[in-house]
Scaffold this active site. Structure first.
Site, short mmCIF file in Angstrom:
data_model
loop_
_atom_site.label_atom_id
_atom_site.label_comp_id
_atom_site.label_asym_id
_atom_site.label_seq_id
_atom_site.Cartn_x
_atom_site.Cartn_y
_atom_site.Cartn_z
N LYS A 179 0.88 -1.18 0.00
CA LYS A 179 0.00 0.00 0.00
C LYS A 179 0.92 1.22 0.00
CE LYS A 179 -1.89 3.00 1.87
NZ LYS A 179 -1.76 4.42 1.48
N CYS A 288 13.95 11.29 5.74
CA CYS A 288 14.02 10.99 7.18
C CYS A 288 15.47 11.04 7.67
CB CYS A 288 13.40 9.63 7.46
SG CYS A 288 14.20 8.33 6.50
N GLU A 390 9.53 16.89 14.44
CA GLU A 390 9.93 16.67 13.05
C GLU A 390 9.17 17.64 12.14
OE1 GLU A 390 8.59 13.05 10.99
OE2 GLU A 390 10.64 12.85 10.26
P1 NDP Z 1 2.35 8.57 7.30
O1 NDP Z 1 2.62 7.93 8.61
O2 NDP Z 1 1.31 9.60 7.21
O3 NDP Z 1 1.98 7.48 6.20
C1 NDP Z 1 2.83 6.40 5.85
C2 NDP Z 1 2.03 5.35 5.13
O4 NDP Z 1 1.08 4.79 6.03
C3 NDP Z 1 1.20 5.87 3.96
O5 NDP Z 1 1.14 4.90 2.94
C4 NDP Z 1 -0.14 6.08 4.60
O6 NDP Z 1 -1.18 6.11 3.66
C5 NDP Z 1 -0.22 4.86 5.49
N1 NDP Z 1 -1.17 4.93 6.59
C6 NDP Z 1 -1.67 6.02 7.21
N2 NDP Z 1 -2.55 5.64 8.19
C7 NDP Z 1 -2.59 4.29 8.19
C8 NDP Z 1 -3.32 3.31 8.94
N3 NDP Z 1 -4.16 3.65 9.91
N4 NDP Z 1 -3.12 2.01 8.67
C9 NDP Z 1 -2.26 1.64 7.68
N5 NDP Z 1 -1.57 2.52 6.92
C10 NDP Z 1 -1.72 3.83 7.17
O7 NDP Z 1 3.77 9.11 6.82
P2 NDP Z 1 4.05 10.03 5.56
O8 NDP Z 1 3.58 9.34 4.31
O9 NDP Z 1 3.57 11.40 5.88
O10 NDP Z 1 5.65 10.00 5.49
C11 NDP Z 1 6.46 10.88 6.17
C12 NDP Z 1 6.98 10.25 7.44
O11 NDP Z 1 7.72 9.06 7.14
C13 NDP Z 1 7.95 11.14 8.19
O12 NDP Z 1 7.64 11.10 9.56
C14 NDP Z 1 9.29 10.49 7.94
O13 NDP Z 1 10.25 10.74 8.94
C15 NDP Z 1 8.92 9.05 7.89
N6 NDP Z 1 9.95 8.29 7.20
C16 NDP Z 1 10.75 7.46 7.92
C17 NDP Z 1 11.78 6.77 7.31
C18 NDP Z 1 12.66 5.83 8.07
O14 NDP Z 1 13.39 5.07 7.43
N7 NDP Z 1 12.62 5.81 9.38
C19 NDP Z 1 12.05 6.92 5.87
C20 NDP Z 1 11.12 7.81 5.21
C21 NDP Z 1 10.11 8.47 5.86
P3 NDP Z 1 -1.72 7.56 3.13
O15 NDP Z 1 -0.57 8.29 2.58
O16 NDP Z 1 -2.70 7.18 2.12
O17 NDP Z 1 -2.30 8.21 4.35
#
Ligand code: NDP
Length: 490
Positions: A179, A288, A390
């Site tokens: 997803k 990140c 962040e």
């Molecule tokens: P989110 O947490 O908003 O979303 C991440 C993914 O989870 C998306 O595909 C999102 O879908 C999905 N999602 C959201 N809610 C749910 C749920 N209840 N159940 C299952 N899936 C869900 O993160 P962002 O997309 O905003 O990404 C940015 C974040 O990712 C930052 O905090 C960044 O630091 C972190 N990150 C961490 C990394 C690491 O390696 N530690 C690397 C890259 C990013 P949808 O978009 O459709 O809401």
């Protein structure tokens, strides 16, 4: 939002076929550079997720039964087919996410290719089992795949991070349902074409588009999903962890960060400034791994701020497809508002803006895009939300320090523990500081150097678990010990 006839429609990829969402409902997909809708993506629900998990379940027995060499061959084919379309994928990623074409072409799509090659080579070179023979027992340690894995990825490095999950999961014999973020679905959609062209058996890799709260949550909670690999924000990660705990599902969580960089007065500025430019503003700071908090030794502080600001002033935001732009737009209007909210806090608290802080004026068709100037701040209090939370945008704070402890204390003061970085020519000090920083990766005199053989992950609220080589093997497989007594009669 429902179907708009004039726009390209993306589709789910289930059981080797592209298919429309069961509900017939779609979500608008925006180009961040223009702010205009340019495609629509499936607004999938539990019935689409059910179909994808069912397909993955059906494909599992035959896929796990293949030899590692046969699976490795398939991963190499996928890598070759993807690599052949690098330019096309890079353009699509740039238009969909806002990153510069150069970044997508030079780093991110090649890394997606490398993810497949790396795990193909990793499984080809491993023994099928590991003996541990002692006086009391003959142990044979084997790894078996778990079944259907849920792979949930964020919007900042779309294909790079999605393939970082797909490649190890299928290499070790699992089948998967992905997803991708609803904000950046395009290259995941195109990957379905690559998988088909590669001859990957139907159902081994399925891709369901839609909202996290609907499709994502239905996937995480599906009873036939055995493990969840999630990369995203800490708040969502906590929620996913709670959902997984209900069923004792295995979860790997790669979450948010607020990464410190500690720069000592003996740093070679000729190398340090260009690295700091990238570590602050690459991909608009939406990585990140970016260092959003810099601590600079006080004797170097004025010179550093001046030289860094001068270089960053030339790093212009603009058309992400142009080689003249250093930054593209942020991923969405909502995300830019969030980042600007932190700039308002900084203003209200009396921070010094050495650079940026506003929306740049750009010619058509970019006036409606989500651009933001690269921003350099100092005079930000240690406990300000700007220092502690962040922001995930092109915003960096610089704080002077005197002596190692004065840098380490604030560096370790947030709830996060993703990568940190330090710059010094004193090797003993580098070793000391690296061990004292609460971060799962510490870069010494470099930044974003990723060797896929090494563990990657987060400490504190930056996540659970590590991935990379052996660590991915541990996460994506069950480790089993087959124990017999030496010399026992048969
Ligand atoms: P989110 O947490 O908003 O979303 C991440 C993914 O989870 C998306 O595909 C999102 O879908 C999905 N999602 C959201 N809610 C749910 C749920 N209840 N159940 C299952 N899936 C869900 O993160 P962002 O997309 O905003 O990404 C940015 C974040 O990712 C930052 O905090 C960044 O630091 C972190 N990150 C961490 C990394 C690491 O390696 N530690 C690397 C890259 C990013 P949808 O978009 O459709 O809401």
């Amino acid at each position: 939002m429902t179907f708009r006839e004039s726009l390209p429609l993306l589709a789910n990829f289930i059981d080797g076929e592209f298919s429309a969402p069961a509900s017939g409902r779609y979500i608008d997909n925006f180009s961040p550079a223009t702010g205009l809708v340019y495609a629509q993506i499936p607004n999938s629900d539990a019935s689409d997720v059910d179909a994808a998990v069912e397909a993955a379940k059906r494909a599992f027995p035959a896929w796990r039964a293949l030899s590692p060499l046969a699976r490795a061959e398939m991963l190499h084919t996928i890598a070759d087919k993807l690599e052949a379309r690098t330019e096309e994928f890079a353009r699509a990623e740039s238009i969909d996410q806002g990153k510069t074409l150069r970044l997508a072409r030079d780093i991110e799509i090649p890394r997606a290719v490398k993810n497949f090659r790396f795990f193909a080579d990793f499984i080809s070179g491993r023994e099928a089992s590991r003996p541990i023979a002692t006086d009391i027992a003959m142990n044979e340690v084997v790894h078996s795949p778990l079944g259907v894995a849920a792979l949930i990825s964020p919007w900042n490095l779309p294909l790079y991070l999605l393939t970082w999950k797909i490649a190890p999961a299928i290499a070790f014999g699992n089948t998967v349902v992905c997803k991708p973020s609803e904000l950046t679905p395009m290259t995941a959609f195109m990957l379905g074409e690559v998988l088909t062209a590669s001859g990957l058996p139907p159902g081994v890799c399925n891709i369901v588009h839609g909202l996290g709260s609907k499709a994502g949550e239905a996937l995480v909670t599906h009873p036939d999903v055995k493990l969840v690999s999630f990369t995203g924000g800490t708040k969502t990660g906590k929620h996913i962890a709670e959902l997984c705990a209900r069923d004792l599902k295995r979860a790997s969580l790669e979450l948010g960060g607020k990464n410190p960089g500690i720069i000592f007065a003996d740093a070679d500025l000729g190398e340090c400034i260009p690295t700091t430019l990238r570590s602050s503003f690459q991909n608009q700071g939406e990585i990140c791994l970016c260092n959003s908090r810099l601590y600079v030794e006080d004797s170097l502080f004025p010179e550093f701020v001046e030289r860094f600001s001068a270089v960053a002033r030339r790093a212009k935001p603009g058309d992400p497809l142009s080689d003249n732009s250093f930054l593209g737009p942020l991923v969405s209007r909502e995300h830019r508002e969030k980042v600007m909210g932190y700039l308002e806090i900084a203003r209200a608290e009396g921070a010094t803006f050495h650079l940026g802080g506003g929306i740049p004026e750009l010619p058509e068709p970019f006036s409606g895009g989500y651009f933001l100037e690269p921003t350099i701040l100092s005079n930000v209090a240690a406990d300000s939300r700007v220092q502690m939370e962040e922001i995930f945008g092109p915003v960096v704070t610089i704080t002077p320090f005197h002596g190692e402890d004065e840098a380490l204390h604030p560096a370790n003061s947030t709830e996060f523990g993703l990568p940190a970085r330090t710059r010094t020519q004193d090797e003993a000090r580098a070793a000391r500081v690296a061990r004292a920083i609460d971060s799962a990766t510490v870069w010494v005199n470099t930044w974003m150097l990723r060797d896929l053989n090494a563990p990657f992950g987060g400490m504190k609220k930056s996540g659970w678990g590590r991935e990379g080589a052996e660590w991915s093997l541990d996460f994506y497989t069950e480790t089993k010990n087959i124990c017999s007594k030496p010399g026992a009669s048969k």
